[in-house]
Every structure is written in structure tokens, then in C-alpha cells.
Write a protein that holds these residues in place. Structure first.
Motif, PDB file in Angstrom:
ATOM      1  N   ILE A  85      -7.097  17.795  -1.696  1.00  0.00           N
ATOM      2  CA  ILE A  85      -6.927  18.577  -2.913  1.00  0.00           C
ATOM      3  C   ILE A  85      -7.321  17.675  -4.229  1.00  0.00           C
ATOM      4  O   ILE A  85      -7.628  17.689  -5.168  1.00  0.00           O
ATOM      5  CB  ILE A  85      -5.259  18.884  -3.007  1.00  0.00           C
ATOM      6  N   GLY A  86      -7.317  16.186  -3.895  1.00  0.00           N
ATOM      7  CA  GLY A  86      -7.458  15.294  -4.883  1.00  0.00           C
ATOM      8  C   GLY A  86      -9.006  15.421  -5.271  1.00  0.00           C
ATOM      9  O   GLY A  86      -9.407  15.157  -6.555  1.00  0.00           O
ATOM     10  N   LEU A  87      -9.956  15.698  -4.409  1.00  0.00           N
ATOM     11  CA  LEU A  87     -11.279  16.029  -4.427  1.00  0.00           C
ATOM     12  C   LEU A  87     -11.403  17.087  -5.545  1.00  0.00           C
ATOM     13  O   LEU A  87     -12.385  17.107  -6.322  1.00  0.00           O
ATOM     14  CB  LEU A  87     -12.104  15.808  -3.267  1.00  0.00           C
ATOM     15  N   VAL A  88     -10.903  17.998  -5.069  1.00  0.00           N
ATOM     16  CA  VAL A  88     -10.973  19.555  -5.814  1.00  0.00           C
ATOM     17  C   VAL A  88     -10.364  19.270  -7.311  1.00  0.00           C
ATOM     18  O   VAL A  88     -10.937  19.564  -8.361  1.00  0.00           O
ATOM     19  CB  VAL A  88     -10.141  20.537  -5.366  1.00  0.00           C
ATOM     20  N   VAL A  89      -9.428  18.548  -7.489  1.00  0.00           N
ATOM     21  CA  VAL A  89      -8.619  18.108  -8.570  1.00  0.00           C
ATOM     22  C   VAL A  89      -9.695  17.181  -9.527  1.00  0.00           C
ATOM     23  O   VAL A  89     -10.043  17.702 -10.984  1.00  0.00           O
ATOM     24  CB  VAL A  89      -7.269  17.573  -8.620  1.00  0.00           C
ATOM     25  N   PHE A  90     -10.296  16.265  -9.121  1.00  0.00           N
ATOM     26  CA  PHE A  90     -11.211  15.643  -9.913  1.00  0.00           C
ATOM     27  C   PHE A  90     -12.424  16.217 -10.078  1.00  0.00           C
ATOM     28  O   PHE A  90     -12.896  16.079 -11.250  1.00  0.00           O
ATOM     29  CB  PHE A  90     -11.377  14.283  -9.025  1.00  0.00           C
ATOM     30  N   LEU A  91     -12.917  17.141  -9.473  1.00  0.00           N
ATOM     31  CA  LEU A  91     -14.081  18.060  -9.762  1.00  0.00           C
ATOM     32  C   LEU A  91     -13.663  18.727 -11.057  1.00  0.00           C
ATOM     33  O   LEU A  91     -14.613  18.865 -11.705  1.00  0.00           O
ATOM     34  CB  LEU A  91     -14.354  18.857  -8.611  1.00  0.00           C
ATOM     35  N   VAL A  92     -12.680  19.520 -10.893  1.00  0.00           N
ATOM     36  CA  VAL A  92     -12.183  20.344 -12.102  1.00  0.00           C
ATOM     37  C   VAL A  92     -12.073  19.408 -13.411  1.00  0.00           C
ATOM     38  O   VAL A  92     -12.519  19.849 -14.310  1.00  0.00           O
ATOM     39  CB  VAL A  92     -10.685  21.007 -11.568  1.00  0.00           C
ATOM     40  N   VAL A  93     -11.481  18.148 -13.287  1.00  0.00           N
ATOM     41  CA  VAL A  93     -11.481  17.253 -14.500  1.00  0.00           C
ATOM     42  C   VAL A  93     -12.917  16.955 -14.899  1.00  0.00           C
ATOM     43  O   VAL A  93     -13.284  17.092 -16.223  1.00  0.00           O
ATOM     44  CB  VAL A  93     -10.716  16.080 -14.219  1.00  0.00           C
ATOM     45  N   VAL A  94     -13.942  16.746 -14.110  1.00  0.00           N
ATOM     46  CA  VAL A  94     -15.074  16.548 -14.338  1.00  0.00           C
ATOM     47  C   VAL A  94     -16.061  17.604 -14.999  1.00  0.00           C
ATOM     48  O   VAL A  94     -16.723  17.452 -15.944  1.00  0.00           O
ATOM     49  CB  VAL A  94     -16.104  15.863 -13.163  1.00  0.00           C
ATOM     50  N   VAL A  95     -15.645  18.881 -14.539  1.00  0.00           N
ATOM     51  CA  VAL A  95     -16.345  20.038 -15.117  1.00  0.00           C
ATOM     52  C   VAL A  95     -15.861  20.238 -16.375  1.00  0.00           C
ATOM     53  O   VAL A  95     -16.752  20.554 -17.218  1.00  0.00           O
ATOM     54  CB  VAL A  95     -15.953  21.048 -14.028  1.00  0.00           C
ATOM     55  N   VAL A  96     -14.784  20.104 -16.609  1.00  0.00           N
ATOM     56  CA  VAL A  96     -14.140  20.437 -17.843  1.00  0.00           C
ATOM     57  C   VAL A  96     -14.953  19.183 -19.021  1.00  0.00           C
ATOM     58  O   VAL A  96     -15.113  19.386 -20.031  1.00  0.00           O
ATOM     59  CB  VAL A  96     -12.593  19.931 -18.030  1.00  0.00           C
ATOM     60  N   PHE A  97     -15.010  17.929 -18.406  1.00  0.00           N
ATOM     61  CA  PHE A  97     -15.758  16.947 -19.176  1.00  0.00           C
ATOM     62  C   PHE A  97     -17.108  17.346 -19.634  1.00  0.00           C
ATOM     63  O   PHE A  97     -17.540  16.937 -20.740  1.00  0.00           O
ATOM     64  CB  PHE A  97     -15.587  15.621 -18.445  1.00  0.00           C
ATOM     65  N   ILE A  98     -17.714  17.944 -18.589  1.00  0.00           N
ATOM     66  CA  ILE A  98     -19.302  18.245 -19.066  1.00  0.00           C
ATOM     67  C   ILE A  98     -19.249  19.367 -20.285  1.00  0.00           C
ATOM     68  O   ILE A  98     -20.194  19.121 -21.159  1.00  0.00           O
ATOM     69  CB  ILE A  98     -19.920  19.127 -17.806  1.00  0.00           C
ATOM     70  N   VAL A  99     -18.331  20.124 -20.090  1.00  0.00           N
ATOM     71  CA  VAL A  99     -18.207  21.087 -21.452  1.00  0.00           C
ATOM     72  C   VAL A  99     -17.823  20.311 -22.630  1.00  0.00           C
ATOM     73  O   VAL A  99     -18.493  20.646 -23.864  1.00  0.00           O
ATOM     74  CB  VAL A  99     -17.091  22.271 -21.249  1.00  0.00           C
ATOM     75  N   VAL A 100     -16.768  19.620 -22.735  1.00  0.00           N
ATOM     76  CA  VAL A 100     -16.505  18.764 -23.659  1.00  0.00           C
ATOM     77  C   VAL A 100     -17.714  17.872 -24.146  1.00  0.00           C
ATOM     78  O   VAL A 100     -18.056  17.816 -25.557  1.00  0.00           O
ATOM     79  CB  VAL A 100     -15.522  17.616 -23.328  1.00  0.00           C
ATOM     80  N   GLN A 101     -18.575  17.303 -23.153  1.00  0.00           N
ATOM     81  CA  GLN A 101     -19.628  16.278 -23.778  1.00  0.00           C
ATOM     82  C   GLN A 101     -20.855  17.156 -24.108  1.00  0.00           C
ATOM     83  O   GLN A 101     -21.366  16.644 -25.384  1.00  0.00           O
ATOM     84  CB  GLN A 101     -20.206  15.621 -22.444  1.00  0.00           C
ATOM     85  N   ASN A 102     -20.990  18.357 -23.931  1.00  0.00           N
ATOM     86  CA  ASN A 102     -22.123  18.962 -24.292  1.00  0.00           C
ATOM     87  C   ASN A 102     -21.436  19.699 -25.823  1.00  0.00           C
ATOM     88  O   ASN A 102     -22.355  19.728 -26.776  1.00  0.00           O
ATOM     89  CB  ASN A 102     -22.346  20.261 -23.263  1.00  0.00           C
ATOM     90  N   SER A 103     -20.378  19.882 -25.640  1.00  0.00           N
ATOM     91  CA  SER A 103     -19.901  20.430 -27.044  1.00  0.00           C
ATOM     92  C   SER A 103     -19.835  19.479 -28.110  1.00  0.00           C
ATOM     93  O   SER A 103     -20.393  19.716 -29.337  1.00  0.00           O
ATOM     94  CB  SER A 103     -18.316  20.986 -27.013  1.00  0.00           C
ATOM     95  N   VAL A 104     -19.634  18.210 -27.703  1.00  0.00           N
ATOM     96  CA  VAL A 104     -19.659  17.081 -28.888  1.00  0.00           C
ATOM     97  C   VAL A 104     -21.039  16.888 -29.166  1.00  0.00           C
ATOM     98  O   VAL A 104     -21.537  16.743 -30.370  1.00  0.00           O
ATOM     99  CB  VAL A 104     -19.026  15.872 -28.075  1.00  0.00           C
ATOM    100  N   GLY A 105     -21.895  16.893 -28.240  1.00  0.00           N
ATOM    101  CA  GLY A 105     -23.729  16.662 -28.655  1.00  0.00           C
ATOM    102  C   GLY A 105     -24.088  17.710 -29.415  1.00  0.00           C
ATOM    103  O   GLY A 105     -24.549  17.223 -30.350  1.00  0.00           O
ATOM    104  N   VAL A 106     -23.828  18.933 -29.172  1.00  0.00           N
ATOM    105  CA  VAL A 106     -24.211  20.085 -29.944  1.00  0.00           C
ATOM    106  C   VAL A 106     -23.672  20.167 -31.310  1.00  0.00           C
ATOM    107  O   VAL A 106     -24.359  20.370 -32.438  1.00  0.00           O
ATOM    108  CB  VAL A 106     -23.957  21.299 -29.102  1.00  0.00           C
ATOM    109  N   ALA A 107     -22.375  20.010 -31.299  1.00  0.00           N
ATOM    110  CA  ALA A 107     -21.675  20.008 -32.797  1.00  0.00           C
ATOM    111  C   ALA A 107     -22.206  18.726 -33.707  1.00  0.00           C
ATOM    112  O   ALA A 107     -22.277  19.062 -34.746  1.00  0.00           O
ATOM    113  CB  ALA A 107     -20.116  19.895 -32.514  1.00  0.00           C
ATOM    114  N   LEU A 108     -22.549  17.605 -33.205  1.00  0.00           N
ATOM    115  CA  LEU A 108     -22.722  16.498 -33.851  1.00  0.00           C
ATOM    116  C   LEU A 108     -24.225  16.699 -34.314  1.00  0.00           C
ATOM    117  O   LEU A 108     -24.800  16.331 -35.322  1.00  0.00           O
ATOM    118  CB  LEU A 108     -22.511  15.196 -33.118  1.00  0.00           C
TER     119      LEU A 108
END
Length: 405
Positions: free
Chosen positions: A93-116
């Protein structure tokens, strides 16, 4: 004036970079205290020397990129060859949870880039170039998507811009991961397992691949030959699949096919042919490939090109570094359990969230060499950072391009 270093000279200089980095980390206290990986320390010195030569004489040294690619593929092949299904189940389950955390970060990273990018008067797609295309994706993804953005969306110089951003991320990812993990460990009074870390010479039982690269791994000539054949199989599979799937819906970077080939070969040998794979030899090849790849990547760093980046892009990349550190420290660390393993995972997340999976592994090695083993982190990060995340990132990039293209 350009000076081209061939294969042999590039390999010699990469070895020198690694030796310089090792010497610096051993002798300079703050490098050890902030857990800066040896290839990053030596590589930055080499990059500064190249910059000085360029500034004073106009010389532009260049190195054999084919050699860099080869060692990168060796590294990713070693991840696949280490990933038998039993180990994947250990991730649980740790692998799955970490993957979800990283997926959310990709959305955050792209949102920051596009907004700025939009706020600074740039095309929003440039924000994607300074987002997961280059930072999570790395140089390979930067080149591939940069060409798409040039040809289909009219972003001039997207490939060059992407390579520069990916290079920036590779350096920053190697600089922020160790200090962040150290801060989390000290702030929360965390401790690694007793009796592990930098003490002793023998490799402890149960260690995952890439843990403790300086410890002794006893291998034989026969094991080396067998392992070389396995790596050759992975690289042949990667080359074949890259050409066979070009232009199709399942077109993937070559290193993903190398990793996938390793997984297929390893599990076929384990469960079909009942052949015992010599993990220690794979570990040696993988660690060597990792170190040399990073050394050549940073040896090839052209600081004069980064210095020429437009001011707004520098602002975006600086903001991305801050967001990465904050997300890892306050989200990744908490979601993954607020323990020692979570701190090491944060170092790894900074590595591939800003740079590449080899940087993530190097960050974790710098931490575990000082504080002790983290089998969970070395089990989860290479598989998520090298395999799953590229598939998710490809989907995320396509979604953002459709929204803002």
C-alpha cells in the motif's frame, strides 16, 4: 570555439568528477552535513570550470552524450532487473499511496507553472515546459514534448528551453533533497535502524538495490558475464520497442522500455526458468551506471546557457523549487507516516520531482549513508520515479496542453 571530447575522454573526465566529488564530501564538512551527493558536488565544480573557460576564452566543451544515455539505460535496466514480483508486493500500500502523492504533485507543479507564466505575460504552455514536462519528466521528456510544442503549437525554441529547464531541475533536485530530509530528521528526532548506515564494510542482509553504494559486494567473473548478458537483453529490448512503437499510442521513452524489459527478463528467469539472478552484481552495475550518468550529465552542464534564460522563466523555476520543497516537507512527509522512511522518501521525491530518478536515488544514498537504512524508500522510489510516474506524467501533460494549448 567548440571542443568535442570523445567517448574515452568523456569517461575519464566522468571518473575524475566522481573522485573530486568524493574528496570534497569527505573533506568539506557542510557538504556532509547537508547530504549533498558526491556526483552533484564534483559535477558542479566541473560545470564552473567549463563556465570559466567559456567566459575567458570562448571555448565551449562538449561531451559524448551517447555515453551518458548508455549509462542512464544501464541504471534503469538495473531497476527492472531488481524488481521481481515478490519485491513489488513488499511495496504494498505504501507504493500506491506514494504514487497518489506524486500524481497530485504533478497537477500542482503544472498549475504553478501555467499560472506564473500567464501572470508574467508568457504563453501558458511555457509554464508547462517549466513544469512537469522538464522537472518531473527530465531531459528525454523535455526533448520529445519540446518538439511537439514547436511543431504543433508554435512555441519557438521549446526544445532548447526544455533542456535548460531540465538541467536546472537536475541540479536543484540534487541540492534541496538532502538538506530537506536532514531538517525533517532532526526536527522530528527521527532515527534510522540501529547498526546500519555508514559503519562497517559488509553489506547487511535485506538491503535493497542502490542502498549503501560504498559497501562491499562480493561478486565473481561468471556473475559479471551473466549480468552483462542480462543488461544487453534489456537494452536490445528497449531499442526494439522504441522503434516498433514509434508513432503509436504506446510510444514511450527508451528508458521506460529498458526498465520494462528488465522486469520481464527478471521475472521470467525467476518464475519460468527457475534461474537464480545474482542481485549483488546487478547492484554493482546499477550503482556504477547511476554515478557515471550523473557525472556526465553535470559535466555537460552549460551554465552560460542557463544564465541566458529570460528573467520570468527564472522566477518560475525558483518558485517551482520552493513549491517542491514545501510539498515534500508538509505533504509527502505527513502522508507517508512522519517517520524516518518518510523523510528519506522526501529526499527521493525532491530528486525526481525536480530532476530525475538517478538524482532521487543519489539523494537517498546521501541520507542513508549517514543515518541508516531505509528499505522501504529504496523499494518504492525507483519503481514510482522510473516507471509509473512517466505514464501518469504523459497523461497529465496531454490534459494540460488540451486545456491551454
Amino acid at each position: 570555439m567548440a571542443i568535442q571530447f570523445g567517448t574515452y575522454y568523456t569517461l575519464i573526465l566522468a571518473a575524475v568528477v566522481l573522485l573530486v566529488g568524493k574528496f570534497m564530501v569527505q573533506r568539506i564538512r557542510w557538504l556532509r552535513e547537508f547530504n549533498i551527493p558526491e556526483p552533484v558536488a564534483g559535477g558542479l565544480v566541473a560545470a564552473l570550470v567549463s563556465w570559466g573557460l567559456n567566459a575567458t576564452t570562448g571555448v565551449q566543451p562538449s561531451f559524448d552524450t551517447g555515453l551518458q544515455t548508455a549509462f542512464m539505460l544501464v541504471f534503469f535496466s538495473s531497476i527492472g532487473l531488481s524488481a521481481n514480483f515478490a519485491k513489488l508486493r513488499e511495496g504494498g500500500i505504501g507504493l500506491v499511496v506514494f504514487l497518489v502523492v506524486v500524481v497530485v504533485f504533478i497537477v500542482v507543479q503544472n498549475s504553478v507553472g501555467v499560472a506564473l507564466a500567464s501572470a508574467l505575460g508568457l504563453d501558458p504552455l511555457i509554464g508547462l515546459i517549466a513544469g512537469s514536462i522538464t522537472l518531473v519528466g527530465g531531459h528525454g521528456t523535455a526533448g520529445a514534448w519540446g518538439q511537439v510544442l514547436e511543431d504543433q503549437h508554435g512555441i519557438r525554441g521549446a526544445v532548447t528551453l526544455g533542456i535548460a529547464c531540465a538541467t536546472f531541475g537536475l541540479v536543484i533536485g540534487g541540492l534541496i533533497g538532502g538538506p530537506l530530509a536532514k531538517w525533517l530528521i532532526q526536527r522530528n528526532d527521527l532515527h534510522g535502524p540501529q547498526g546500519s548506515g555508514g559503519e562497517g564494510d559488509a553489506l547487511e542482509a535485506g538491503a535493497q538495490n542502490f542502498e549503501f553504494p560504498h559497501k562491499t559486494r562480493r561478486i565473481t567473473a561468471d556473475a559479471v558475464i551473466e549480468t552483462m548478458a542480462l543488461f544487453a537483453g534489456c537494452l536490445a529490448f528497449a531499442e526494439f520497442m522504441t522503434h516498433a512503437m514509434a508513432g503509436t499510442a504506446v510510444q514511450l521513452p527508451t528508458f521506460v522500455w529498458a526498465l520494462g524489459g528488465g522486469v520481464l527478463i527478471r521475472n521470467a528467469l525467476d518464475y519460468v526458468f527457475k534461474f537464480e539472478v545474482f542481485d549483488r552484481a546487478i547492484d554493482v552495475f546499477g550503482n556504477a551506471g547511476l554515478s557515471i550518468y550523473l557525472a556526465i550529465a553535470l559535466l555537460s552542464l552549460k551554465l552560460w546557457e542557463l544564465a541566458g534564460l529570460a528573467g520570468p522563466l527564472v522566477i518560475i523555476l525558483a518558485a517551482q523549487a520552493i513549491v517542491m520543497a514545501a510539498y515534500a516537507g508538509f505533504v509527502t512527509f505527513r502522508v507517508m507516516g512522519r517517520n524516518y522512511d518518510a523523510a528519506v522518501l522526501c529526499a527521493g521525491h525532491c530528486g525526481f520531482g525536480m530532476g530525475a530518478t538517478p538524482t532521487a536515488v543519489a539523494n537517498m544514498q546521501a541520507i542513508t549513508n549517514q543515518y541508516g537504512a531505509s528499505h522501504k524508500a529504496f523499494l518504492i522510489v525507483p519503481m514510482v520515479g522510473a516507471f509509473f510516474i512517466d505514464l501518469v506524467n504523459a497523461v497529465a501533460i496531454q490534459v494540460f496542453i488540451k486545456m491551454f494549448g
